[in-house]
Motif scaffolding. Structure first.
Motif, PDB file in Angstrom:
ATOM      1  N   UNK A  82       6.896   1.600 -12.836  1.00  0.00           N
ATOM      2  CA  UNK A  82       8.095   1.314 -13.517  1.00  0.00           C
ATOM      3  C   UNK A  82       9.302   1.228 -12.171  1.00  0.00           C
ATOM      4  N   UNK A  83       9.218   1.958 -11.052  1.00  0.00           N
ATOM      5  CA  UNK A  83      10.345   1.813 -10.030  1.00  0.00           C
ATOM      6  C   UNK A  83      10.125   0.838  -9.487  1.00  0.00           C
ATOM      7  N   UNK A  84       9.041   0.128  -8.948  1.00  0.00           N
ATOM      8  CA  UNK A  84       8.768  -1.198  -8.450  1.00  0.00           C
ATOM      9  C   UNK A  84       9.263  -2.081  -9.301  1.00  0.00           C
ATOM     10  N   UNK A 103       0.700  -1.074   0.029  1.00  0.00           N
ATOM     11  CA  UNK A 103      -0.071  -0.009  -0.092  1.00  0.00           C
ATOM     12  C   UNK A 103       0.805   1.255   0.018  1.00  0.00           C
ATOM     13  N   UNK A 104       0.326   2.211  -0.773  1.00  0.00           N
ATOM     14  CA  UNK A 104       1.214   3.522  -0.770  1.00  0.00           C
ATOM     15  C   UNK A 104       0.026   4.463  -0.315  1.00  0.00           C
ATOM     16  N   UNK A 105       0.437   5.694   0.233  1.00  0.00           N
ATOM     17  CA  UNK A 105      -0.238   6.828   0.676  1.00  0.00           C
ATOM     18  C   UNK A 105      -0.991   7.571  -0.580  1.00  0.00           C
ATOM     19  N   UNK A 131      12.978 -10.078   3.862  1.00  0.00           N
ATOM     20  CA  UNK A 131      13.317  -8.715   4.108  1.00  0.00           C
ATOM     21  C   UNK A 131      14.363  -8.076   3.201  1.00  0.00           C
ATOM     22  N   UNK A 132      15.107  -8.489   2.525  1.00  0.00           N
ATOM     23  CA  UNK A 132      16.070  -7.822   1.611  1.00  0.00           C
ATOM     24  C   UNK A 132      15.128  -7.211   0.208  1.00  0.00           C
ATOM     25  N   UNK A 133      14.072  -8.025  -0.013  1.00  0.00           N
ATOM     26  CA  UNK A 133      12.955  -7.267  -1.006  1.00  0.00           C
ATOM     27  C   UNK A 133      12.442  -6.161  -0.276  1.00  0.00           C
ATOM     28  N   UNK A 134      12.034  -6.091   0.672  1.00  0.00           N
ATOM     29  CA  UNK A 134      10.994  -5.016   1.411  1.00  0.00           C
ATOM     30  C   UNK A 134      12.162  -3.823   1.325  1.00  0.00           C
ATOM     31  N   UNK A 135      13.164  -4.417   1.790  1.00  0.00           N
ATOM     32  CA  UNK A 135      14.174  -3.127   2.131  1.00  0.00           C
ATOM     33  C   UNK A 135      14.463  -2.374   0.758  1.00  0.00           C
ATOM     34  N   UNK A 194      10.266   3.538  -2.726  1.00  0.00           N
ATOM     35  CA  UNK A 194       9.095   4.352  -2.415  1.00  0.00           C
ATOM     36  C   UNK A 194       9.120   5.169  -1.503  1.00  0.00           C
ATOM     37  N   UNK A 195       9.945   5.223  -0.577  1.00  0.00           N
ATOM     38  CA  UNK A 195      10.286   6.320   0.483  1.00  0.00           C
ATOM     39  C   UNK A 195       9.066   6.323   1.638  1.00  0.00           C
ATOM     40  N   UNK A 196       8.760   7.319   1.891  1.00  0.00           N
ATOM     41  CA  UNK A 196       7.621   7.858   2.826  1.00  0.00           C
ATOM     42  C   UNK A 196       6.446   7.341   2.403  1.00  0.00           C
ATOM     43  N   UNK A 197       6.259   7.264   0.936  1.00  0.00           N
ATOM     44  CA  UNK A 197       4.899   6.939   0.157  1.00  0.00           C
ATOM     45  C   UNK A 197       4.485   5.527   0.512  1.00  0.00           C
ATOM     46  N   UNK A 198       5.412   4.724   1.022  1.00  0.00           N
ATOM     47  CA  UNK A 198       4.869   3.210   1.125  1.00  0.00           C
ATOM     48  C   UNK A 198       4.380   3.078   2.870  1.00  0.00           C
ATOM     49  N   UNK A 199       3.024   2.499   2.625  1.00  0.00           N
ATOM     50  CA  UNK A 199       2.743   2.203   3.841  1.00  0.00           C
ATOM     51  C   UNK A 199       3.023   0.697   4.467  1.00  0.00           C
ATOM     52  N   UNK A 200       2.837  -0.381   3.634  1.00  0.00           N
ATOM     53  CA  UNK A 200       2.963  -1.642   4.076  1.00  0.00           C
ATOM     54  C   UNK A 200       3.536  -2.518   2.880  1.00  0.00           C
ATOM     55  N   UNK A 201       4.009  -3.578   3.358  1.00  0.00           N
ATOM     56  CA  UNK A 201       4.467  -4.553   2.132  1.00  0.00           C
ATOM     57  C   UNK A 201       4.231  -6.013   2.745  1.00  0.00           C
TER      58      UNK A 201
END
Length: 339
Positions: free
Chosen positions: A53-55, A43-45, A114-118, A124-131
């Motif tokens: 594309x960045x993902x 989720x992103x804010x 954990x490496x993928x989420x990092x 995504x920076x602060x825009x990301x809420x959860x993964x």
């Protein structure tokens, strides 16, 4: 924009198999276990141009094959992206301590997740809420195989197998493409000379076509007989011309009230699709400043061939002013490496 130029490639092949140019599909060969498919949900804010594309870039760097994408936007502007991704089909390399030195296919482990989420958080920076990352069930895996039916308007427009010189509106690109075969230069091999416009993946397109036709590449000095059957040579020449003239199919069309970008590429007999297609599509749309509303990636059997089909609905919100011709041209050039 890059410079367009003619490219000449010479390939030596051995004798074409006596059973002709029909595609070969092993019936009794035991198939290996397919790679695992995982669901990546985040989720992103808020949404932004180029987010998808960045993902995609991160997942490509991690060598995860994207099988399906779903993008949803909530009324408050939050975005939920769901990726169905496949781990690379590689064998573990065990160290003397028993650890896997090649953990690319271990997305089920906590460290790999954990490496993928990092990596995703860094993009995504602060825009990301959860993964969330979880192993997909069989019903999700089955969804990556599309139905055998696509609307007739799509199949007629996109998947025609006519050769360039059979079309009434032949282009300059088709006129500059030639494939010639010569048996006079070698007593044991057929020489194939190809002159065409260069594009990204040119050697790949030549090799997959020869491989799918079971042509034997000359890799040593063994005395293979040259191919003297003109029907086989003409059939292979025609197939090479068609594959090199249209290695990918790109079209922008209406899908109800929306605009859809459709990209398709043939799947190899080994089951492998063309590398980095979705990466190039999302990069082209990012450069055109176009957001993506939804994505469907599936495989379809059309005219006895398997195709990987990308159907992308474009977000035509406020300020959308890019013409369909410009979208098609931008995506095609990025896929072909012409800019």
């Amino acid at each position: 924009m890059g410079i367009l130029y003619d490219y000449e490639d010479v390939v030596l092949i051995g004798k074409l198999r006596s059973q002709g140019l029909a595609y070969y599909k092993p019936e009794f060969q035991q198939q290996p276990k397919p790679p695992d498919v995982f669901l990546l949900k985040f989720w992103c804010y808020h949404d932004r141009k180029g987010l998808l594309h960045d993902v995609t870039e991160v997942l490509c760097e991690l060598e995860l094959t994207i099988k399906r994408v779903k993008v949803s936007t909530a009324p408050d502007g939050r975005v939920m992206d769901l990726f169905s991704s496949q781990t690379p089909d590689v064998k573990p390399i065990r160290t003397s301590e028993g650890h896997n030195a090649n953990p690319k296919n271990e997305l089920h482990t906590k460290k790999r997740q954990e490496d993928t989420i990092h990596r995703l958080k860094a993009v995504l920076g602060d825009a990301m809420m959860s993964v969330e990352i979880e192993l997909a069930g069989p019903e999700v895996t089955a969804c990556s195989q599309g139905s055998s039916f696509l609307p007739p308007a799509i199949t007629e427009e996109i998947f025609s197998l006519e050769l360039p010189n059979e079309r009434s509106n032949g282009s300059a690109a088709s006129n500059s493409l030639s494939v010639t075969m010569d048996n006079s230069l070698s007593p044991s091999h057929t020489l194939i000379q190809i002159i065409c416009q260069d594009h990204k993946g040119l050697i790949y397109d030549i090799m997959r076509t020869l491989k799918d036709y079971k042509s034997r590449l000359a890799c040593d000095a063994s005395g293979w007989e040259e191919d003297s059957d003109p029907n086989k040579r003409n059939a292979l020449s025609s197939r090479l011309r068609m594959e090199l003239f249209r290695p990918l199919r790109v079209a922008v069309r209406s899908r109800g009230p929306d605009t859809e970008l459709l990209v398709a590429n043939p799947v190899e007999l080994s089951g492998r699709g063309r590398p980095l297609v979705f990466y190039d599509i999302t990069l082209a749309l990012k450069l055109l400043n176009i957001q993506i509303f939804s994505v469907e990636i599936a495989r379809h059997m059309i005219q006895d061939r398997e195709w990987e089909v990308y159907r992308i609905l474009l977000d035509e919100g406020d300020g959308f002013c890019v013409s369909r011709n410009k979208i098609e041209e931008g995506v095609r050039k990025k896929l072909m490496g012409w800019e």
